[in-house]
Every structure is written in C-alpha cells, then in structure tokens.
Write a protein that holds these residues in place. Structure first.
Motif, PDB file in Angstrom:
ATOM      1  N   LEU A  77      22.415  34.447  -0.610  1.00 10.76           N
ATOM      2  CA  LEU A  77      23.451  34.942   0.285  1.00 10.76           C
ATOM      3  C   LEU A  77      23.832  36.381  -0.024  1.00 10.76           C
ATOM      4  CD1 LEU A  77      25.509  34.562   2.526  1.00 10.76           C
ATOM      5  CD2 LEU A  77      27.062  33.521   0.859  1.00 10.76           C
ATOM      6  N   ASN A  78      23.977  36.727  -1.293  1.00 11.03           N
ATOM      7  CA  ASN A  78      24.380  38.080  -1.651  1.00 11.03           C
ATOM      8  C   ASN A  78      23.340  39.108  -1.181  1.00 11.03           C
ATOM      9  OD1 ASN A  78      26.466  39.673  -3.288  1.00 11.03           O
ATOM     10  ND2 ASN A  78      24.537  40.391  -4.199  1.00 11.03           N
ATOM     11  N   GLN A  79      22.078  38.779  -1.330  1.00 11.73           N
ATOM     12  CA  GLN A  79      21.018  39.684  -0.888  1.00 11.73           C
ATOM     13  C   GLN A  79      21.015  39.832   0.631  1.00 11.73           C
ATOM     14  OE1 GLN A  79      17.902  37.442  -2.821  1.00 11.73           O
ATOM     15  NE2 GLN A  79      17.635  39.007  -4.414  1.00 11.73           N
ATOM     16  N   LEU A  80      21.292  38.743   1.330  1.00 14.42           N
ATOM     17  CA  LEU A  80      21.330  38.815   2.790  1.00 14.42           C
ATOM     18  C   LEU A  80      22.536  39.612   3.282  1.00 14.42           C
ATOM     19  CD1 LEU A  80      20.207  35.214   3.833  1.00 14.42           C
ATOM     20  CD2 LEU A  80      18.923  37.353   4.071  1.00 14.42           C
ATOM     21  N   LEU A  81      23.664  39.508   2.585  1.00 12.86           N
ATOM     22  CA  LEU A  81      24.819  40.338   2.935  1.00 12.86           C
ATOM     23  C   LEU A  81      24.490  41.822   2.764  1.00 12.86           C
ATOM     24  CD1 LEU A  81      27.666  38.235   1.281  1.00 12.86           C
ATOM     25  CD2 LEU A  81      27.441  38.727   3.729  1.00 12.86           C
ATOM     26  N   ARG A  98      30.109  39.280  13.208  1.00  9.66           N
ATOM     27  CA  ARG A  98      30.557  38.399  14.290  1.00  9.66           C
ATOM     28  C   ARG A  98      29.379  37.631  14.896  1.00  9.66           C
ATOM     29  NH1 ARG A  98      32.798  41.965  17.359  1.00  9.66           N
ATOM     30  NH2 ARG A  98      34.928  41.669  16.590  1.00  9.66           N
ATOM     31  N   ASP A  99      29.509  36.302  14.964  1.00  5.66           N
ATOM     32  CA  ASP A  99      28.504  35.432  15.594  1.00  5.66           C
ATOM     33  C   ASP A  99      27.111  35.665  15.032  1.00  5.66           C
ATOM     34  OD1 ASP A  99      30.153  34.008  17.650  1.00  5.66           O
ATOM     35  OD2 ASP A  99      30.527  36.057  18.290  1.00  5.66           O
ATOM     36  N   THR A 100      27.068  35.973  13.741  1.00  9.35           N
ATOM     37  CA  THR A 100      25.805  36.161  13.029  1.00  9.35           C
ATOM     38  C   THR A 100      25.704  35.134  11.913  1.00  9.35           C
ATOM     39  OG1 THR A 100      25.721  38.542  13.513  1.00  9.35           O
ATOM     40  CG2 THR A 100      24.466  37.762  11.614  1.00  9.35           C
ATOM     41  N   LEU A 101      24.559  34.481  11.807  1.00  9.18           N
ATOM     42  CA  LEU A 101      24.313  33.518  10.744  1.00  9.18           C
ATOM     43  C   LEU A 101      23.354  34.117   9.722  1.00  9.18           C
ATOM     44  CD1 LEU A 101      25.515  31.565  12.898  1.00  9.18           C
ATOM     45  CD2 LEU A 101      23.975  29.821  12.001  1.00  9.18           C
ATOM     46  N   LEU A 102      23.698  33.966   8.456  1.00  7.87           N
ATOM     47  CA  LEU A 102      22.801  34.338   7.364  1.00  7.87           C
ATOM     48  C   LEU A 102      22.229  33.051   6.787  1.00  7.87           C
ATOM     49  CD1 LEU A 102      24.777  37.207   5.579  1.00  7.87           C
ATOM     50  CD2 LEU A 102      23.216  37.324   7.537  1.00  7.87           C
ATOM     51  N   CYS A 103      20.916  32.998   6.667  1.00  2.53           N
ATOM     52  CA  CYS A 103      20.210  31.759   6.316  1.00  2.53           C
ATOM     53  C   CYS A 103      19.410  31.967   5.037  1.00  2.53           C
ATOM     54  CB  CYS A 103      19.296  31.335   7.457  1.00  2.53           C
ATOM     55  SG  CYS A 103      20.105  31.287   9.075  1.00  2.53           S
ATOM     56  N   PRO A 104      20.021  31.731   3.860  1.00  2.86           N
ATOM     57  CA  PRO A 104      19.313  31.909   2.592  1.00  2.86           C
ATOM     58  C   PRO A 104      18.136  30.947   2.472  1.00  2.86           C
ATOM     59  CG  PRO A 104      21.692  31.756   2.244  1.00  2.86           C
ATOM     60  CD  PRO A 104      21.422  31.339   3.662  1.00  2.86           C
ATOM     61  N   THR A 105      17.220  31.302   1.578  1.00  2.00           N
ATOM     62  CA  THR A 105      16.056  30.457   1.323  1.00  2.00           C
ATOM     63  C   THR A 105      16.244  29.598   0.076  1.00  2.00           C
ATOM     64  OG1 THR A 105      15.031  32.316   0.130  1.00  2.00           O
ATOM     65  CG2 THR A 105      14.475  32.054   2.458  1.00  2.00           C
ATOM     66  N   ASP A 106      17.481  29.519  -0.440  1.00  2.24           N
ATOM     67  CA  ASP A 106      17.742  28.768  -1.669  1.00  2.24           C
ATOM     68  C   ASP A 106      18.426  27.434  -1.391  1.00  2.24           C
ATOM     69  OD1 ASP A 106      20.180  29.675  -0.859  1.00  2.24           O
ATOM     70  OD2 ASP A 106      20.698  30.694  -2.734  1.00  2.24           O
ATOM     71  N   ASP A 107      18.143  26.858  -0.206  1.00  2.00           N
ATOM     72  CA  ASP A 107      18.660  25.536   0.158  1.00  2.00           C
ATOM     73  C   ASP A 107      20.177  25.505   0.312  1.00  2.00           C
ATOM     74  OD1 ASP A 107      16.106  24.424   0.188  1.00  2.00           O
ATOM     75  OD2 ASP A 107      16.176  23.960  -1.950  1.00  2.00           O
ATOM     76  N   THR A 108      20.783  26.626   0.660  1.00  2.00           N
ATOM     77  CA  THR A 108      22.198  26.656   1.017  1.00  2.00           C
ATOM     78  C   THR A 108      22.318  27.206   2.435  1.00  2.00           C
ATOM     79  OG1 THR A 108      22.502  28.881   0.118  1.00  2.00           O
ATOM     80  CG2 THR A 108      22.932  27.025  -1.360  1.00  2.00           C
ATOM     81  N   GLY A 109      23.500  26.995   3.030  1.00  2.00           N
ATOM     82  CA  GLY A 109      23.730  27.531   4.361  1.00  2.00           C
ATOM     83  C   GLY A 109      23.016  26.738   5.435  1.00  2.00           C
ATOM     84  N   PRO A 110      22.838  27.354   6.617  1.00  2.00           N
ATOM     85  CA  PRO A 110      23.209  28.710   6.985  1.00  2.00           C
ATOM     86  C   PRO A 110      24.727  28.940   6.956  1.00  2.00           C
ATOM     87  CG  PRO A 110      21.628  27.779   8.553  1.00  2.00           C
ATOM     88  CD  PRO A 110      22.121  26.658   7.708  1.00  2.00           C
TER      89      PRO A 110
END
Length: 289
Positions: free
Chosen positions: A3-7, A95-107
């Motif tokens: 998540l931090n990297q995607l932010l 706004r209305d944006t999803l971040l989808c990590p590859t570490d089995d958390t989220g989106p």
C-alpha cells in the motif's frame, strides 16, 4: 507493490498534483512520512516548496467503518497562492480510486474525512492536512456454496461491461471514473430453524452492494437499476446449482457508497449437513406380558 508503495506511485504520478510541486533528485516532491532536510542536496534550485508528505496508519476504526487513516500534508511558503490547489489536487487523486496491493490486502478506497489548515511561522510555511478514511474491500470468498460469489456473478451477468470486484482482476491503481465498479460483501450470516429437514441446514445471508462511480447521477441510476434487477429475481444459482433465494432488497440513496454500500440484500440458502442427525428414542417400555 504494498500500500505504501502504491500511495507513492499514485501521488507522484498524478499530473494535476505534480505540476504544482518542486522536485527532489529530479522527481516530484512527494515523500512518505518526512521530507529531506533543507541542507540536503537534491532540491530543485534549492527550493523545498511546494511539497507533499503522506502517512498511512493501518489501525482499524470500527466506529468509522474504516481500516485505517491516510494523512496527506501539503506544504508551501506563505508567498505562494497555490495551497488550495494543492489540497484539491490531492483529493482528486484519491477520489473514487482503488489501490490494489499484491500482498493479499485490499483493495483500498479513500473516503475524505476532513481538511485542516496550519501555519509554521518560524519557517514562513503554511499548509493543509487532508485526512482520509481507508476503506478495505477484501476478497470474501469462503466455501462452496458461496452467497457472495453467487450475487457477484448475477451482478456481472446483468452489467457485463462494468467491473465487479472478486470476479474481475484489477490493476494496481483502479480509477472507477473510467468504468463503474460493483462490490458485494456479506455483512451477516446466521442460521435459521425452518423449514426443518434431515439433511439440510438453512442459512440467512445479509449482503451489501457498493456501486462506485464519481458522477452521482449515473451512480444513482446504476444503483436503482441493480436493486430492481435483484428484486425481480426469485433466486440466483449457487456454485452447487442450489438456489440462493432473494428474500428482500433495498436501495438507500443516502447511504455512504464507499463505507456501507447503497443496496441491502437479504437471502436464504441451504447447505448439506455433514451427516444425518440421529434421534434417540427414550422412555419406551419394551417389556410385554
């Protein structure tokens, strides 16, 4: 990416924001937690502002129905007039944006909570702090039969051109403004006593359908259409082809589409018992004569 990297990726690549920022080491001045000091080499033309820092605190808050808090601080010097533009660009980016990590958390989605101004007179700096609630949309796939998957497949069948979380594979950064998004979640699962059957246990599943799209008019039309289509169905098939019966559906136009979802659906279905229940015969007198 986590998540931090995607932010970092989202904020540092969002043009409407980065066009307003200075640069450090040739990149937009977007930093996790803290920015480099003014003595460090790398600031473009020796200028530290405007810049942005962010912090994600993943501490769940059940009262606010959030998985954590994202805090984004925008800094500029007091001679600048772009602080409001900076804060607006940050809100637009999330706004209305999803971040989808590859570490089995989220989106994860980000619901704006508040904006607070601040001033640092010692360094002639001012800014705004934008706070977002982090809302998670986890994969709720459980066991066969799965009511969440059944309702998700029904929604996908009725809206094949739109994105359904759990069925369609998202990119790391998913902008729902490009394509409306549906998410089905189970909020309550409980057993019921009737009708009594030797091999079947009946369950009641309460679900919520989230419809994400920036345009509120289009979003409301999609919600109404989805709720009507669900209401028309007597049942939808589960994985084992047994029926998931639609008991009721309700569309609440005032519901928070990020946190709670706009469409409430109550369903019932049966699962096979692991073995037939053996009933004891007691109090019978077997003696004769």
């Amino acid at each position: 990416m986590n998540l931090n990297q995607l932010l970092q990726k989202r904020l540092s690549e969002y043009t409407e924001l980065t066009d307003l920022l200075t640069k450090f080491a040739g990149k937009p001045a977007v930093f996790s937690t803290e920015a480099p000091t003014d003595q460090m080499q790398g600031w473009q033309n020796g200028v530290q502002y405007p810049r942005v820092t962010y912090t994600a605190d993943m501490q769940a808050n059940a009262e606010r129905n959030s998985q954590g808090t994202l805090t984004v601080a925008c800094y500029t010097d007091k001679t600048s007039l772009i602080i409001l533009s900076l804060a607006s660009a940050v809100k637009d980016a999330m706004r209305d944006t999803l971040l989808c990590p590859t570490d089995d958390t989220g989106p994860f989605a980000f619901a704006w909570a508040r904006t607070d101004g601040f001033s640092l007179p010692d360094v002639n700096t001012m800014g705004q702090i934008i706070t977002f609630d982090i809302v998670e949309y986890p994969d709720q796939t459980t066991t066969d039969p799965d009511p969440q998957i059944a309702l998700s497949r029904f929604v996908k069948k009725k809206f094949p051109d739109y994105f359904v979380l759990g069925l369609d594979k998202p990119d790391e950064i998913l902008e729902t403004g490009d394509k409306p998004l549906f998410y089905v979640e189970v909020t309550r699962l409980r057993s019921t006593t009737g009708p009594t059957m030797n091999t079947v246990q009946w369950l009641l599943a309460d679900m919520r359908v989230h419809v994400l799209y920036p345009n509120s008019a289009v979003r409301q039309k999609l919600c109404a259409a989805c709720a009507e289509l669900i209401a028309k169905e007597e049942d939808v098939p589960l994985d084992d082809l047994s029926p998931l019966t639609i008991v009721s559906s309700e569309y609440d136009a005032t519901a928070d589409y990020l946190r709670t979802g706009q469409i409430a659906v109550s369903t019932s279905y049966g699962i096979l018992k692991t073995s037939p229940k053996q009933h004891k015969i007691e109090g019978v007198n077997n003696s004769y004569g």
